[in-house]
Design a protein around this motif. Sequence first.
Motif, short mmCIF file in Angstrom:
data_model
loop_
_atom_site.label_atom_id
_atom_site.label_comp_id
_atom_site.label_asym_id
_atom_site.label_seq_id
_atom_site.Cartn_x
_atom_site.Cartn_y
_atom_site.Cartn_z
N ALA A 129 0.88 -1.34 0.18
CA ALA A 129 -0.04 0.00 -0.05
C ALA A 129 0.74 1.18 0.02
O ALA A 129 0.50 2.25 -0.64
N ARG A 130 1.96 1.17 0.70
CA ARG A 130 3.00 2.45 0.74
C ARG A 130 3.45 2.64 -0.58
O ARG A 130 3.62 3.83 -0.99
N THR A 131 3.74 1.44 -1.30
CA THR A 131 4.42 1.74 -2.71
C THR A 131 3.25 2.29 -3.45
O THR A 131 3.49 3.07 -4.50
N ALA A 132 2.05 1.78 -3.33
CA ALA A 132 1.05 1.96 -4.32
C ALA A 132 0.40 3.55 -4.14
O ALA A 132 0.13 4.32 -5.15
N GLY A 133 0.65 4.11 -2.84
CA GLY A 133 0.35 5.38 -2.63
C GLY A 133 1.21 6.05 -3.60
O GLY A 133 0.52 7.39 -3.95
N VAL A 134 2.44 5.99 -4.01
CA VAL A 134 3.07 6.65 -4.74
C VAL A 134 2.88 6.47 -6.33
O VAL A 134 2.52 7.11 -7.24
N ALA A 135 3.04 5.04 -6.44
CA ALA A 135 2.93 4.64 -7.87
C ALA A 135 1.42 4.72 -8.58
O ALA A 135 1.38 4.66 -9.63
N MET A 136 0.45 4.81 -7.55
CA MET A 136 -0.80 4.57 -8.36
C MET A 136 -1.10 6.13 -9.00
O MET A 136 -1.78 6.11 -10.12
N HIS A 137 -0.17 7.04 -8.77
CA HIS A 137 -0.38 8.39 -9.61
C HIS A 137 0.27 8.07 -11.15
O HIS A 137 0.15 9.29 -12.13
N TYR A 138 0.86 7.05 -11.47
CA TYR A 138 1.54 6.85 -12.62
C TYR A 138 0.72 5.93 -13.31
O TYR A 138 0.84 5.50 -14.45
N MET A 139 -0.38 5.07 -12.70
CA MET A 139 -1.14 4.06 -13.38
C MET A 139 -2.21 4.52 -14.40
O MET A 139 -3.20 5.37 -13.88
N ARG A 140 -2.60 4.03 -15.13
CA ARG A 140 -3.56 4.25 -16.23
C ARG A 140 -4.65 3.13 -16.53
O ARG A 140 -4.21 2.10 -16.32
N ASP A 141 -5.59 3.52 -16.76
CA ASP A 141 -6.77 2.67 -16.85
C ASP A 141 -6.33 1.79 -18.13
O ASP A 141 -6.12 2.61 -19.37
N PRO A 142 -6.33 0.61 -18.42
CA PRO A 142 -5.90 -0.16 -19.69
C PRO A 142 -6.81 0.31 -20.70
O PRO A 142 -6.71 0.00 -21.86
N ARG A 143 -8.17 0.38 -20.57
CA ARG A 143 -9.07 0.73 -21.59
C ARG A 143 -9.03 1.95 -22.19
O ARG A 143 -9.06 2.10 -23.32
N SER A 165 -16.25 9.74 -32.25
CA SER A 165 -15.88 10.46 -33.28
C SER A 165 -14.36 10.31 -34.01
O SER A 165 -13.77 9.35 -33.35
N PHE A 166 -13.83 10.91 -34.80
CA PHE A 166 -12.55 10.65 -35.58
C PHE A 166 -11.43 10.66 -34.21
O PHE A 166 -10.71 9.98 -33.92
N LEU A 167 -11.59 11.68 -33.31
CA LEU A 167 -10.70 11.91 -32.35
C LEU A 167 -10.70 10.46 -31.24
O LEU A 167 -9.70 10.20 -30.70
N GLY A 168 -11.82 10.45 -30.87
CA GLY A 168 -12.13 9.11 -30.01
C GLY A 168 -11.27 8.03 -30.72
O GLY A 168 -10.73 7.21 -29.75
N TYR A 169 -11.18 7.86 -31.91
CA TYR A 169 -10.43 6.61 -32.37
C TYR A 169 -9.24 6.80 -32.16
O TYR A 169 -8.25 6.02 -32.19
N VAL A 170 -8.71 8.11 -32.61
CA VAL A 170 -7.32 8.47 -32.31
C VAL A 170 -6.97 8.11 -30.81
O VAL A 170 -5.66 7.43 -30.62
N GLN A 171 -7.51 8.33 -29.97
CA GLN A 171 -7.35 8.10 -28.68
C GLN A 171 -7.13 6.65 -28.29
O GLN A 171 -6.26 6.14 -27.60
N VAL A 172 -8.07 5.91 -29.04
CA VAL A 172 -8.00 4.52 -28.74
C VAL A 172 -6.60 3.83 -29.36
O VAL A 172 -6.09 3.08 -28.84
N TRP A 173 -6.27 4.35 -30.62
CA TRP A 173 -5.33 3.44 -31.40
C TRP A 173 -3.97 4.22 -31.26
O TRP A 173 -2.92 3.68 -31.39
N CYS A 174 -3.90 5.47 -30.63
CA CYS A 174 -2.78 5.96 -30.22
C CYS A 174 -2.26 6.16 -28.84
O CYS A 174 -1.45 6.66 -28.62
#
Length: 397
Positions: free
Chosen positions: A193-207, A281-290
Amino acid sequence: MPLTLRAARAALAVAEEVLADPHFVSLFDGGGWAANRRRDLDIAWVAHTDEAVTPPGAERLVEAFTGDLDMLGMLTLSEEHALTESLTAAGELEDDVAALGQDTLIWLLDWALAAATRPATPWSWYRPEGSKALHLNVPTSHPDGVLQLKAEADSYTVSVAAPSLRENEYVHTWEKRDAPSAAAAILLAESAARTAGVAMHYMRDPRKRRLLLPRPVDEQTDLTIHGVILAAHADAILSFSGLASMLSRLRYRAHTAASAVEGHWRRYAADPDDPDDYTRSFLGYVQVWCGTPGTHDGEPANTALSDSPEYRRHLAAHRAAMDSFVTCYLTAAAQVEDAEDFDDRHRAGAAALRNADLEQLAASDPRSVPQRVLTAISAIPLAADEIDAWYEAYFED
């Protein structure tokens, strides 16, 4: 002496040497070994990998251990696993038992250091009525973030939760592992948990590649392209070369030409119980693929152009950015009226880049822009079916 006891004593001996070494003193300040073991590493890298970070002294321990690593590894396998689940056709174990033995040694050292450097102030675990597991909620440094800990007799789980996350993102598991005892489960959960408290600021939702804990963006934040790029994580900046590498794929995967006003992501009105939203939208697809962070249906950025303050605020909150060439292309592509397909959007974006002052756009980027990229941008084809040949000519070695 039993092999497991020899391994434990060897780990304790090395742990004592490490704890007495002034070189490692800073690693143990303010939270113990497990909270600080990644301080001297790239925390963003740690947050994007499942590989364990070995404790100080691990190499020394493995080299000095005189026991049988194969046998130690075998002791970590259950009898059922060894007899039924890991046998080759020849009846031999598929597992690298020596590697398992080495991992066991390192785990013992990890536990010893975590126990020896545990903060003196205990955490207040509680047992909900009717539950066999212990639970604990710990606030993070993020205004909304809460770490949820669960310790059972032989395992533990550490998750992050925040009201700002969507339904299917509300809880994200940071670490879930077995533990040799209930006491060890508590210790290891607190360490994780102590490590996660720092590293979670860098974690991204995989979707959607959104930060699980986005940073607050106040009125003082520099929302120019220059400022947003400077504040972004290096691996979350979409440069033109990254967009160029995906354009031919987008041509066949952008299934709508909806405008930004219709939303980059939209929920299906026909299924109100579905918590997800989907690219529109087109930008939505850019978000997904890029890999740029996706917007949520209902957010101001979800119907905004890429060069708008609302969209830049969204990027800044998720420590992401787009360079000025990508922004120019996507803004022009989004403004085409009655666009029927990707080709229409691309033609407008390419025309905008061809007519733009590329040197002026490059000046808004705090990083240097290679001349070959500027040359490629000036030659971007208007016809979508020429993208592959253009990319091969200018970007592939």
